[in-house]
Scaffold this motif. Sequence first.
Motif, PDB file in Angstrom:
ATOM      1  N   ASP A   1      -6.812   2.440 -72.565  1.00  3.19           N
ATOM      2  CA  ASP A   1      -5.673   2.880 -71.945  1.00  3.19           C
ATOM      3  C   ASP A   1      -4.481   2.214 -72.464  1.00  3.19           C
ATOM      4  OD1 ASP A   1      -5.512   0.680 -70.417  1.00  3.19           O
ATOM      5  OD2 ASP A   1      -5.410   2.082 -68.599  1.00  3.19           O
ATOM      6  N   GLY A   2      -4.896   0.842 -73.241  1.00  5.45           N
ATOM      7  CA  GLY A   2      -4.008  -0.068 -73.681  1.00  5.45           C
ATOM      8  C   GLY A   2      -3.964  -1.291 -73.060  1.00  5.45           C
ATOM      9  N   ASN A   3      -4.234  -1.242 -71.781  1.00  7.95           N
ATOM     10  CA  ASN A   3      -4.385  -2.407 -70.962  1.00  7.95           C
ATOM     11  C   ASN A   3      -6.021  -2.818 -70.758  1.00  7.95           C
ATOM     12  OD1 ASN A   3      -1.492  -2.913 -70.554  1.00  7.95           O
ATOM     13  ND2 ASN A   3      -1.590  -1.299 -69.220  1.00  7.95           N
TER      14      ASN A   3
ATOM     15  N   PRO B   1      -1.962  11.727 -65.819  1.00  6.95           N
ATOM     16  CA  PRO B   1      -0.982  12.278 -66.888  1.00  6.95           C
ATOM     17  C   PRO B   1      -0.171  11.455 -67.371  1.00  6.95           C
ATOM     18  CG  PRO B   1      -1.663  13.483 -64.627  1.00  6.95           C
ATOM     19  CD  PRO B   1      -2.181  11.990 -64.530  1.00  6.95           C
ATOM     20  N   GLY B   2       0.234  11.755 -68.632  1.00  8.96           N
ATOM     21  CA  GLY B   2       1.381  11.105 -69.375  1.00  8.96           C
ATOM     22  C   GLY B   2       0.953  10.063 -70.071  1.00  8.96           C
ATOM     23  N   ARG B   3      -0.368   9.495 -69.753  1.00 12.42           N
ATOM     24  CA  ARG B   3      -0.705   8.237 -70.441  1.00 12.42           C
ATOM     25  C   ARG B   3      -1.420   8.438 -71.766  1.00 12.42           C
ATOM     26  NH1 ARG B   3      -2.646   3.755 -65.940  1.00 12.42           N
ATOM     27  NH2 ARG B   3      -2.361   2.466 -67.973  1.00 12.42           N
TER      28      ARG B   3
ATOM     29  N   LEU C   1      -9.908   6.333 -78.256  1.00 13.47           N
ATOM     30  CA  LEU C   1     -11.151   6.148 -78.473  1.00 13.47           C
ATOM     31  C   LEU C   1     -11.640   5.698 -79.739  1.00 13.47           C
ATOM     32  CD1 LEU C   1     -14.227   7.140 -78.026  1.00 13.47           C
ATOM     33  CD2 LEU C   1     -13.560   9.188 -79.107  1.00 13.47           C
ATOM     34  N   LYS C   2     -12.347   4.673 -79.880  1.00 17.90           N
ATOM     35  CA  LYS C   2     -12.795   3.961 -81.024  1.00 17.90           C
ATOM     36  C   LYS C   2     -14.466   4.018 -80.795  1.00 17.90           C
ATOM     37  CE  LYS C   2      -8.873   0.844 -81.523  1.00 17.90           C
ATOM     38  NZ  LYS C   2      -8.525  -0.404 -81.638  1.00 17.90           N
ATOM     39  N   VAL C   3     -14.939   4.265 -82.201  1.00 19.31           N
ATOM     40  CA  VAL C   3     -16.360   4.443 -82.479  1.00 19.31           C
ATOM     41  C   VAL C   3     -16.723   3.419 -83.968  1.00 19.31           C
ATOM     42  CG1 VAL C   3     -18.463   5.820 -82.997  1.00 19.31           C
ATOM     43  CG2 VAL C   3     -16.471   6.798 -81.425  1.00 19.31           C
ATOM     44  N   ASN C   4     -17.781   2.549 -83.425  1.00 19.35           N
ATOM     45  CA  ASN C   4     -18.433   1.957 -84.685  1.00 19.35           C
ATOM     46  C   ASN C   4     -19.878   2.191 -84.648  1.00 19.35           C
ATOM     47  OD1 ASN C   4     -16.138   0.239 -86.085  1.00 19.35           O
ATOM     48  ND2 ASN C   4     -15.619  -0.010 -84.075  1.00 19.35           N
ATOM     49  N   THR C   5     -20.505   2.349 -85.766  1.00 18.46           N
ATOM     50  CA  THR C   5     -21.928   2.642 -85.757  1.00 18.46           C
ATOM     51  C   THR C   5     -22.736   1.591 -86.569  1.00 18.46           C
ATOM     52  OG1 THR C   5     -22.034   4.057 -88.006  1.00 18.46           O
ATOM     53  CG2 THR C   5     -21.203   5.347 -86.059  1.00 18.46           C
ATOM     54  N   PRO C   6     -23.789   1.392 -86.517  1.00 16.02           N
ATOM     55  CA  PRO C   6     -24.921   0.432 -86.950  1.00 16.02           C
ATOM     56  C   PRO C   6     -24.868   0.730 -88.629  1.00 16.02           C
ATOM     57  CG  PRO C   6     -26.062   1.144 -85.041  1.00 16.02           C
ATOM     58  CD  PRO C   6     -24.823   2.191 -85.359  1.00 16.02           C
ATOM     59  N   ALA C   7     -24.457   1.857 -88.895  1.00 17.05           N
ATOM     60  CA  ALA C   7     -24.676   2.229 -90.421  1.00 17.05           C
ATOM     61  C   ALA C   7     -23.261   2.058 -91.105  1.00 17.05           C
ATOM     62  CB  ALA C   7     -24.820   3.535 -90.671  1.00 17.05           C
ATOM     63  N   GLY C   8     -22.178   1.378 -90.454  1.00 16.42           N
ATOM     64  CA  GLY C   8     -20.829   1.273 -90.858  1.00 16.42           C
ATOM     65  C   GLY C   8     -19.917   2.172 -90.678  1.00 16.42           C
ATOM     66  N   GLY C   9     -20.108   3.200 -89.901  1.00 17.04           N
ATOM     67  CA  GLY C   9     -19.123   4.442 -89.745  1.00 17.04           C
ATOM     68  C   GLY C   9     -18.254   4.035 -88.749  1.00 17.04           C
TER      69      GLY C   9
ATOM     70  N   ALA D   1     -14.637   5.560 -86.376  1.00 18.48           N
ATOM     71  CA  ALA D   1     -13.761   6.686 -86.070  1.00 18.48           C
ATOM     72  C   ALA D   1     -12.853   6.284 -85.040  1.00 18.48           C
ATOM     73  CB  ALA D   1     -14.706   7.956 -85.592  1.00 18.48           C
ATOM     74  N   GLU D   2     -11.723   6.810 -85.042  1.00 19.22           N
ATOM     75  CA  GLU D   2     -10.598   6.478 -84.159  1.00 19.22           C
ATOM     76  C   GLU D   2      -9.777   7.651 -83.751  1.00 19.22           C
ATOM     77  OE1 GLU D   2      -7.143   3.366 -83.314  1.00 19.22           O
ATOM     78  OE2 GLU D   2      -8.645   2.758 -84.601  1.00 19.22           O
ATOM     79  N   ALA D   3      -9.164   8.129 -82.528  1.00 21.52           N
ATOM     80  CA  ALA D   3      -8.403   9.137 -82.202  1.00 21.52           C
ATOM     81  C   ALA D   3      -7.453   8.734 -81.060  1.00 21.52           C
ATOM     82  CB  ALA D   3      -9.050  10.412 -82.282  1.00 21.52           C
ATOM     83  N   SER D   4      -6.694   9.388 -80.718  1.00 19.21           N
ATOM     84  CA  SER D   4      -5.909   9.003 -79.460  1.00 19.21           C
ATOM     85  C   SER D   4      -5.443  10.255 -78.945  1.00 19.21           C
ATOM     86  CB  SER D   4      -4.512   8.169 -79.661  1.00 19.21           C
ATOM     87  OG  SER D   4      -5.004   6.992 -80.002  1.00 19.21           O
ATOM     88  N   CYS D   5      -5.256  10.563 -77.577  1.00 16.78           N
ATOM     89  CA  CYS D   5      -4.673  11.607 -77.061  1.00 16.78           C
ATOM     90  C   CYS D   5      -3.814  11.419 -75.498  1.00 16.78           C
ATOM     91  CB  CYS D   5      -6.002  12.638 -76.456  1.00 16.78           C
ATOM     92  SG  CYS D   5      -6.997  12.037 -75.170  1.00 16.78           S
ATOM     93  N   ILE D   6      -3.104  12.186 -75.239  1.00 16.86           N
ATOM     94  CA  ILE D   6      -2.241  11.949 -73.953  1.00 16.86           C
ATOM     95  C   ILE D   6      -2.614  13.162 -72.840  1.00 16.86           C
ATOM     96  CG2 ILE D   6      -0.056  12.100 -73.024  1.00 16.86           C
ATOM     97  CD1 ILE D   6       1.100  11.272 -75.562  1.00 16.86           C
ATOM     98  N   ILE D   7      -2.948  12.776 -71.699  1.00 18.65           N
ATOM     99  CA  ILE D   7      -3.419  13.717 -70.619  1.00 18.65           C
ATOM    100  C   ILE D   7      -2.402  14.363 -70.128  1.00 18.65           C
ATOM    101  CG2 ILE D   7      -4.276  13.852 -68.414  1.00 18.65           C
ATOM    102  CD1 ILE D   7      -5.959  11.271 -68.554  1.00 18.65           C
ATOM    103  N   PRO D   8      -2.203  15.674 -70.414  1.00 19.11           N
ATOM    104  CA  PRO D   8      -1.040  16.454 -70.241  1.00 19.11           C
ATOM    105  C   PRO D   8      -0.564  16.623 -68.608  1.00 19.11           C
ATOM    106  CG  PRO D   8      -3.167  17.781 -70.352  1.00 19.11           C
ATOM    107  CD  PRO D   8      -3.262  16.664 -70.824  1.00 19.11           C
ATOM    108  N   ASP D   9       0.468  16.805 -68.423  1.00 18.42           N
ATOM    109  CA  ASP D   9       1.262  16.454 -66.975  1.00 18.42           C
ATOM    110  C   ASP D   9       1.298  17.937 -66.312  1.00 18.42           C
ATOM    111  OD1 ASP D   9       2.583  16.126 -64.664  1.00 18.42           O
ATOM    112  OD2 ASP D   9       4.244  14.889 -65.776  1.00 18.42           O
TER     113      ASP D   9
END
Length: 305
Positions: free
Chosen positions: A87-89, A114-116, A120-128, A130-138
Amino acid sequence: MKTTASIKHTIWQLLLLLLTTLVLPACEEDVTNIKNLDLTPKLVVTSFISPQDSFLVVRLQTTQPAIGKTLSDEQRKVKNASVTISDGNTTVALAYDEGMNRYQTEASNLVLAPGRTYTLKVNTPAGGSAEASCIIPDPANIQITEINFTSLKESNEFQQHDFYRYELNYTWRDAPGVTNYYHALAFMKYKVNIWPEPVDHLSDLYPVQSDANFVRDESAVNNMLHSPTFTLYGNQEGPVPKPYYLHAYLMVTDKHYYMYHKSLMEQQQIDGNPFAEAKFIYSNMVGALGVFGAYYRLEASKEIN
């Protein structure tokens, strides 16, 4: 001396030879291009978070290659990856569960509000990666205001028994001034006589049109929105025993949840139709395919005696 027909035949042979000379290099270039295609399986990440959930869950797998040998389900599993949500902290790591084939941690390890914004960050042993962000709706100022229900007995002249049909729809107030996305769901709960004692049974109710329960607030009238009609068909054993309970589940979702599920429904509707235009599954992942979205669940119920 060559006849006119012979001369025409010779000309056609020369033209055919010239055409073959031009086409073959093009074919060779196409084959070369196919060889240069990246056939490496891609990482797919799927996760939806909600303050009402007991666990934070992330699912990983790889895509099935379009050309070449088909991978088994076991080969497509992604184990020993580093998976975190922050969540940044506070940042929590999700552990791999072999039995469930997913990464998870108890939701109490990270406060979801809500509102925060969550990443999500993912790192795999094969070198893959991924990263994405979302906000929980209010869900503030959003409320289910009414549940409508009907039960009908239908006779069938070709059979010796009646059928029972149950229909439900509900209305809710939309929060003004913000863009909202919704996933409307419904189910019925009743008792089933199973020895040694009755047990609770849950039956999902389904809309006639499979994607009709995905709703945007642009269709609101005076800030009011309506679910589709959900239907449950009974059988010859008679009506559902009373009392039974109707439950309306309204998912207030973010754009990522809504767009992913909407595109998934559209793809399923054209599955097997060779003439339909292909539908791309929505993704908000950087470095991979998949989605990281959020929702907040609102509930209302009605007892039928």
